[in-house]
Scaffold this motif. Structure first.
Motif, short mmCIF file in Angstrom:
data_model
loop_
_atom_site.label_atom_id
_atom_site.label_comp_id
_atom_site.label_asym_id
_atom_site.label_seq_id
_atom_site.Cartn_x
_atom_site.Cartn_y
_atom_site.Cartn_z
N LYS A 1 -14.05 -9.18 -9.32
CA LYS A 1 -12.58 -9.20 -9.35
C LYS A 1 -12.01 -8.38 -8.18
N GLU A 2 -11.31 -9.09 -7.29
CA GLU A 2 -10.64 -8.41 -6.17
C GLU A 2 -9.25 -7.97 -6.65
N VAL A 3 -9.06 -6.69 -6.81
CA VAL A 3 -7.78 -6.20 -7.35
C VAL A 3 -6.77 -5.99 -6.22
N LEU A 4 -7.18 -5.33 -5.18
CA LEU A 4 -6.31 -5.17 -4.00
C LEU A 4 -6.95 -5.94 -2.84
N ARG A 5 -6.11 -6.68 -2.13
CA ARG A 5 -6.66 -7.53 -1.06
C ARG A 5 -5.90 -7.31 0.24
N GLY A 6 -6.10 -6.14 0.82
CA GLY A 6 -5.49 -5.85 2.12
C GLY A 6 -4.05 -5.41 2.03
N VAL A 7 -3.82 -4.27 1.41
CA VAL A 7 -2.46 -3.76 1.26
C VAL A 7 -2.10 -2.90 2.48
N ASP A 8 -0.98 -3.21 3.11
CA ASP A 8 -0.44 -2.41 4.22
C ASP A 8 0.91 -1.85 3.78
N LEU A 9 1.07 -0.54 3.89
CA LEU A 9 2.35 0.06 3.49
C LEU A 9 2.50 1.42 4.16
N ASP A 10 3.66 1.69 4.71
CA ASP A 10 3.98 3.01 5.26
C ASP A 10 5.11 3.61 4.44
N ILE A 11 4.98 4.88 4.07
CA ILE A 11 6.04 5.57 3.35
C ILE A 11 6.43 6.80 4.17
N ALA A 12 7.71 6.87 4.53
CA ALA A 12 8.16 7.98 5.37
C ALA A 12 8.32 9.26 4.55
N ARG A 13 8.31 10.38 5.23
CA ARG A 13 8.54 11.67 4.56
C ARG A 13 9.90 11.64 3.85
N GLY A 14 9.94 12.03 2.60
CA GLY A 14 11.20 12.09 1.85
C GLY A 14 11.67 10.75 1.32
N GLU A 15 10.87 9.73 1.52
CA GLU A 15 11.27 8.39 1.06
C GLU A 15 10.70 8.12 -0.33
N SER A 16 11.42 7.31 -1.10
CA SER A 16 10.94 6.92 -2.43
C SER A 16 10.71 5.41 -2.43
N VAL A 17 9.46 5.03 -2.59
CA VAL A 17 9.10 3.60 -2.62
C VAL A 17 8.63 3.23 -4.01
N VAL A 18 9.12 2.11 -4.49
CA VAL A 18 8.70 1.63 -5.81
C VAL A 18 7.93 0.33 -5.63
N VAL A 19 6.74 0.28 -6.21
CA VAL A 19 5.96 -0.96 -6.18
C VAL A 19 6.13 -1.64 -7.53
N ILE A 20 6.62 -2.88 -7.48
CA ILE A 20 6.78 -3.65 -8.72
C ILE A 20 5.72 -4.74 -8.78
N GLY A 21 5.55 -5.28 -9.94
CA GLY A 21 4.57 -6.36 -10.10
C GLY A 21 4.17 -6.46 -11.55
N GLY A 22 3.62 -7.60 -11.90
CA GLY A 22 3.23 -7.84 -13.29
C GLY A 22 2.05 -6.97 -13.70
N SER A 23 1.74 -7.03 -14.99
CA SER A 23 0.61 -6.28 -15.49
C SER A 23 -0.68 -6.84 -14.88
N GLY A 24 -1.56 -5.93 -14.50
CA GLY A 24 -2.88 -6.35 -14.00
C GLY A 24 -2.87 -6.79 -12.56
N THR A 25 -1.78 -6.47 -11.82
CA THR A 25 -1.75 -6.89 -10.42
C THR A 25 -2.31 -5.81 -9.49
N GLY A 26 -2.72 -4.67 -10.05
CA GLY A 26 -3.37 -3.65 -9.21
C GLY A 26 -2.47 -2.48 -8.86
N LYS A 27 -1.34 -2.34 -9.53
CA LYS A 27 -0.42 -1.25 -9.19
C LYS A 27 -1.05 0.12 -9.44
N SER A 28 -1.66 0.28 -10.62
CA SER A 28 -2.27 1.58 -10.93
C SER A 28 -3.46 1.86 -10.00
N VAL A 29 -4.20 0.81 -9.68
CA VAL A 29 -5.35 0.97 -8.78
C VAL A 29 -4.86 1.47 -7.42
#
Lengths: 257, 260
Positions: free
Chosen positions: B19-47
């Motif tokens: 099972k490939e849970v994450l498949r090449g995630v690219d993300l930059d978060i700047a200092r002091g920024e708040s980013v929210v990742v949304i997605g259905g259950s089992g899409t790999g958010k907790s991973v």
């Protein structure tokens, strides 16, 4: 499924578990030697394993000693060898029954509780939380339990030996009509330091095994309540089996010809 | 001049068995920024979050995770511990240690990180932090089982921020709470993150929460980030997957797996 494939699957699964358990034990032992050491937690586990197991181990020991004396008498009386009863009781208890029965009873009491506690912490992400709070889960959860098991089982077994001999004494003197001082003298003469030492070595090994199996099964439990239940069962069953195997190996080391 | 992101993910992939849970995630978060990742259950958010924290071991992984420009992907032991000191995490079920009191939970990280700190001082700091999440000192000596779900979340939040982290992770912060308590938690998250200038990465499928606590929202689907944009644009993303998720429609390109 092809029967050969099934056998292969089972063997591979077993080997996987053995490998993982070996790595787990090695990692835990390496953490035993490196600071920080959580003294309070070790003390807490020592009380939990040593003090709170005393009633169950004591009861097991006293009735084992009593039954041993009674059964030996019924057998030995046929050959007029009743005088060997103190020897049989003390040697059986110190070499075998004390450590093995204490080990099995503690495996049921402590191994299960360790697996359930650590397993619940795993499925409720408390172990992950430890890691995020700069605390190594091995040092915090596994090392105190391993050290406490290693240190407290020998003490428990020494107490069990004494209680078991006392049980044999009570039956022999008050039921079978032995002379008290003759019984005590025979007991002292029969028991050798090697008997006690072999029992203590076994106890230390069993204490380590019980804690290792409890921690290992709890640490890798998954799947909620069912997973924790399975981990608890596996901890007790695997600890009991490994205790019996280790008992033979240590007996062979001390008394094998 | 290029500003180094506080958190930078490049091609992060994680597989567990087949099972490939994450498949090449690219993300930059700047200092002091708040980013929210949304997605259905089992899409790999907790991973995703646990990969950044370094507390998940996959059977196969790839990509890099950098904190302040330093690749932490392969870090282990004391080196990793040093990085993790700047993290705080609020777990989905709060993950409070049930054998410890509330103040011991909140002060746990303080005592672990500074072994010279006395228990009395840790307790005082813990009670001060409890005050920041709206809890009075009289809860300090209770055990977690004596608290409601909302109070447990607050204690979890207090524990996450007690060590004055630079980066805070929130795993489903409002799951299991009533709408009013969920909003209280959202307000507390905004207050703590914004007022302390923290960098935050949250995962949720609660859109009200996502809109409130996020500067940017990213949507994870089948192990990839399929849309990243400002929180105010999430309702007009022009992405059919995001639209279906945001509006909670059964019909759309996302097919829910109802049978294995």
């Amino acid at each position: 499924m092809n029967p050969l494939a099934l056998v292969g699957h089972v063997v591979l699964r077993f080997l996987g578990h053995v490998g993982r358990l070996t790595i787990f034990a090695g990692t835990a032992l390496s953490h035993c030697l490196r600071p920080p050491i959580y003294g309070r937690l070790i003390g807490h586990q020592m009380i939990e394993i040593g003090f709170y197991s005393l009633p169950v181990v004591g009861l097991t020991a006293i009735f084992s000693g009593m039954v041993l004396a009674l059964q030996s008498y019924t057998g030995f009386a046929r050959f007029s060898a009743e005088t060997a009863i103190p020897n049989v009781v003390v040697i059986s208890l110190t070499r075998e029954l004390g450590p093995v029965l204490a080990g099995l009873m503690v495996a049921g009491r402590i191994g299960a509780s360790m697996a359930a506690e650590i397993g619940t912490m795993r499925v409720t992400e408390q172990i992950d939380a430890l890691s995020t709070l700069s605390t190594n889960p091995f040092k915090y959860l596994v090392v105190p339990r391993l050290l406490a098991g290693l240190l407290m089982l020998p003490l428990l077994v020494l107490v069990a030996d004494a209680i078991g001999v006392a049980g044999g004494y009570v039956v022999s003197v008050y039921k079978l009509g032995f002379n008290p001082s003759v019984y005590i003298n025979s007991t002292y003469e029969a028991v050798k330091m090697l008997d006690v030492v072999s029992g203590v070595v076994k106890a230390a090994a069993f204490g380590f095994i019980i804690a290792l199996m409890g921690c290992y099964n709890g640490y890798y439990s998954k799947g909620g309540a069912q997973g924790v239940g399975a981990a608890t069962t596996n901890a007790v069953v695997s600890a009991s089996i490994v205790i019996l195997i280790t008992n033979y190996v240590i007996t062979e080391m001390f008394f094998g010809t | 001049m290029t500003v180094t992101p506080k958190i930078s993910l490049r091609g992060v992939s994680k597989a567990f068995g087949p099972k490939e849970v994450l498949r090449g995630v690219d993300l930059d978060i700047a200092r002091g920024e708040s980013v929210v990742v949304i997605g259905g259950s089992g899409t790999g958010k907790s991973v995703l979050i646990k990969s950044i924290l370094g507390i998940i071991e996959a059977d196969a992984d790839a990509g890099t995770i950098a904190i302040d420009g330093v690749d932490v992907t392969q870090m282990r032991g004391s080196e990793r511990d040093a990085v993790n000191k700047q993290f705080g995490m609020l777990f989905q079920g709060a993950a409070l240690f049930d054998s410890l009191t509330v103040w011991e939970n909140v002060g746990f990280g303080l005592l672990a990180r500074d072994r010279s700190l006395s228990r009395r001082a840790a307790r005082e700091q813990a009670i001060e932090t409890l005050g920041k999440v709206g809890l009075a000192a009289d809860v300090a000596d209770l055990v977690p089982s004596e608290l409601s779900g909302g109070m447990q979340k607050r204690v979890g939040l207090a524990r996450a921020i007690a060590g004055q982290p630079q980066i805070v992770f929130f795993d489903e912060p409002t799951t299991g709470l009533d709408p009013i308590m969920a909003d209280v938690i959202n307000d507390l998250i905004v207050a703590t993150v914004k007022h302390q200038g923290l960098t935050a990465l949250s995962i949720t499928h609660d859109m009200a929460s996502a809109r409130k606590i996020g500067d940017r929202i990213a949507m994870l689907y089948e192990g990839k980030l399929i849309w990243v944009g400002p929180a105010q644009d999430v309702d007009n993303s022009g992405n059919a997957f995001v639209d279906q998720f945001v509006n909670g429609r059964a019909e759309g390109p996302i097919k829910m797996q109802v049978r294995r």
